[in-house]
Design a protein around this motif. Sequence first.
Motif, PDB file in Angstrom:
ATOM      1  N   LYS A  14     -63.571  -6.720 -33.882  1.00  0.00           N
ATOM      2  CA  LYS A  14     -64.274  -6.941 -32.611  1.00  0.00           C
ATOM      3  C   LYS A  14     -65.114  -8.217 -32.676  1.00  0.00           C
ATOM      4  CE  LYS A  14     -65.895  -3.318 -30.428  1.00  0.00           C
ATOM      5  NZ  LYS A  14     -66.747  -2.170 -30.031  1.00  0.00           N
ATOM      6  N   ASP A  59     -50.959  -3.482 -36.793  1.00  0.00           N
ATOM      7  CA  ASP A  59     -51.975  -2.497 -37.189  1.00  0.00           C
ATOM      8  C   ASP A  59     -51.796  -1.229 -36.344  1.00  0.00           C
ATOM      9  OD1 ASP A  59     -54.503  -1.049 -37.478  1.00  0.00           O
ATOM     10  OD2 ASP A  59     -55.285  -2.891 -38.371  1.00  0.00           O
ATOM     11  N   PRO A  60     -51.613  -0.077 -36.984  1.00  0.00           N
ATOM     12  CA  PRO A  60     -51.337   1.161 -36.229  1.00  0.00           C
ATOM     13  C   PRO A  60     -52.563   1.792 -35.560  1.00  0.00           C
ATOM     14  CG  PRO A  60     -51.454   1.635 -38.568  1.00  0.00           C
ATOM     15  CD  PRO A  60     -51.576   0.143 -38.439  1.00  0.00           C
ATOM     16  N   ARG A  61     -53.756   1.319 -35.862  1.00  0.00           N
ATOM     17  CA  ARG A  61     -54.962   1.934 -35.310  1.00  0.00           C
ATOM     18  C   ARG A  61     -55.072   1.704 -33.793  1.00  0.00           C
ATOM     19  NH1 ARG A  61     -59.370  -0.547 -39.303  1.00  0.00           N
ATOM     20  NH2 ARG A  61     -57.846  -2.259 -39.156  1.00  0.00           N
ATOM     21  N   THR A  62     -55.325   2.787 -33.065  1.00  0.00           N
ATOM     22  CA  THR A  62     -55.441   2.723 -31.598  1.00  0.00           C
ATOM     23  C   THR A  62     -56.550   1.771 -31.178  1.00  0.00           C
ATOM     24  OG1 THR A  62     -54.692   5.006 -31.427  1.00  0.00           O
ATOM     25  CG2 THR A  62     -55.790   4.081 -29.504  1.00  0.00           C
ATOM     26  N   GLY A  63     -57.678   1.822 -31.886  1.00  0.00           N
ATOM     27  CA  GLY A  63     -58.810   0.950 -31.553  1.00  0.00           C
ATOM     28  C   GLY A  63     -58.460  -0.516 -31.670  1.00  0.00           C
ATOM     29  N   VAL A  64     -57.651  -0.867 -32.675  1.00  0.00           N
ATOM     30  CA  VAL A  64     -57.220  -2.258 -32.869  1.00  0.00           C
ATOM     31  C   VAL A  64     -56.305  -2.691 -31.729  1.00  0.00           C
ATOM     32  CG1 VAL A  64     -55.910  -3.842 -34.347  1.00  0.00           C
ATOM     33  CG2 VAL A  64     -57.472  -2.163 -35.370  1.00  0.00           C
ATOM     34  N   GLN A  65     -55.393  -1.822 -31.334  1.00  0.00           N
ATOM     35  CA  GLN A  65     -54.459  -2.157 -30.257  1.00  0.00           C
ATOM     36  C   GLN A  65     -55.172  -2.321 -28.917  1.00  0.00           C
ATOM     37  OE1 GLN A  65     -51.303  -3.098 -30.811  1.00  0.00           O
ATOM     38  NE2 GLN A  65     -51.984  -2.840 -32.945  1.00  0.00           N
ATOM     39  N   LYS A  66     -56.228  -1.526 -28.712  1.00  0.00           N
ATOM     40  CA  LYS A  66     -57.031  -1.668 -27.486  1.00  0.00           C
ATOM     41  C   LYS A  66     -57.756  -3.009 -27.478  1.00  0.00           C
ATOM     42  CE  LYS A  66     -57.898   3.168 -26.234  1.00  0.00           C
ATOM     43  NZ  LYS A  66     -58.932   4.215 -26.094  1.00  0.00           N
ATOM     44  N   THR A 103     -62.379  -3.830 -40.774  1.00  0.00           N
ATOM     45  CA  THR A 103     -62.788  -2.695 -39.954  1.00  0.00           C
ATOM     46  C   THR A 103     -62.662  -3.081 -38.486  1.00  0.00           C
ATOM     47  OG1 THR A 103     -65.100  -3.377 -39.833  1.00  0.00           O
ATOM     48  CG2 THR A 103     -64.468  -2.011 -41.727  1.00  0.00           C
ATOM     49  N   ILE A 104     -62.671  -2.074 -37.614  1.00  0.00           N
ATOM     50  CA  ILE A 104     -62.585  -2.349 -36.171  1.00  0.00           C
ATOM     51  C   ILE A 104     -63.792  -3.171 -35.719  1.00  0.00           C
ATOM     52  CG2 ILE A 104     -62.701  -1.259 -33.889  1.00  0.00           C
ATOM     53  CD1 ILE A 104     -60.790   0.866 -34.915  1.00  0.00           C
TER      54      ILE A 104
END
Length: 250
Positions: free
Chosen positions: A7, A26-33, A2-3
Amino acid sequence: MTIKEIKELFKQGAVSAEQLELLKQDPRTGVQKLLASYYKKQEKLAKKRAEFEHRFAYERKFWAKDELVAGVDEVGRGPLAGPVVTAAVIIDENFDLIDVNDSKKLSPQRRLELYPEILAQAVSVGVGVQSAAVIDKINIYEADRVAMAQAVQALDRKPDCLLVDAMDVPIKIPQVKLIKGDAKSNSIAAASIVAKVFRDKLMDDYAKVYPQYDFPKNAGYGTKEHIAALKKYGPTPIHRKTFAPVSEFF
């Protein structure tokens, strides 16, 4: 993961190269941030480390000859009250406190945190203190020089050379004078932190005797509140009689 778990992984700092590669995909925006933030912090840390290593340039010249070198710095030339305090610090190639820098660039809290760490890692530390009475008698410049010599003499190892922040110390040891030395040498930077924390503690203690002057906030410098207190209560024995506007009261 999970994000939230990712973190926490970054927070712990134990991220492997394999994990980073997986996170990149990983395509999730939160992961890339989170990934972008991680790389930014790593870049900042690498820059800080490089600057820290660069500030060993002068010391390394002496270490290469198996010689001890001490950094010397002072604090308290400008205040209206309190002593001038100096420190001499000998470090070696094992010194790894990368946050050590010119004390003026650090927060009071960070200086307090670094102070015991410097004492623990340094080869030797010496402190010199000259009172307001001495400053009035021989002037601040000479009192500063005497305090620097005192700090060097307080070291339990005799250095082969001194790195000094824009001063010359009245002691028979070879010296290298560096303008803005606390930003060029880790030895001088460490000395600047030791001297600053030591003097601030002295001023905090004086505040218990003379609470009207708010020394914990102004460290003896001529703030508006300090000068107002001077006008209302007059100078104390730790005020510098030869410094204006204190001199106006004598």
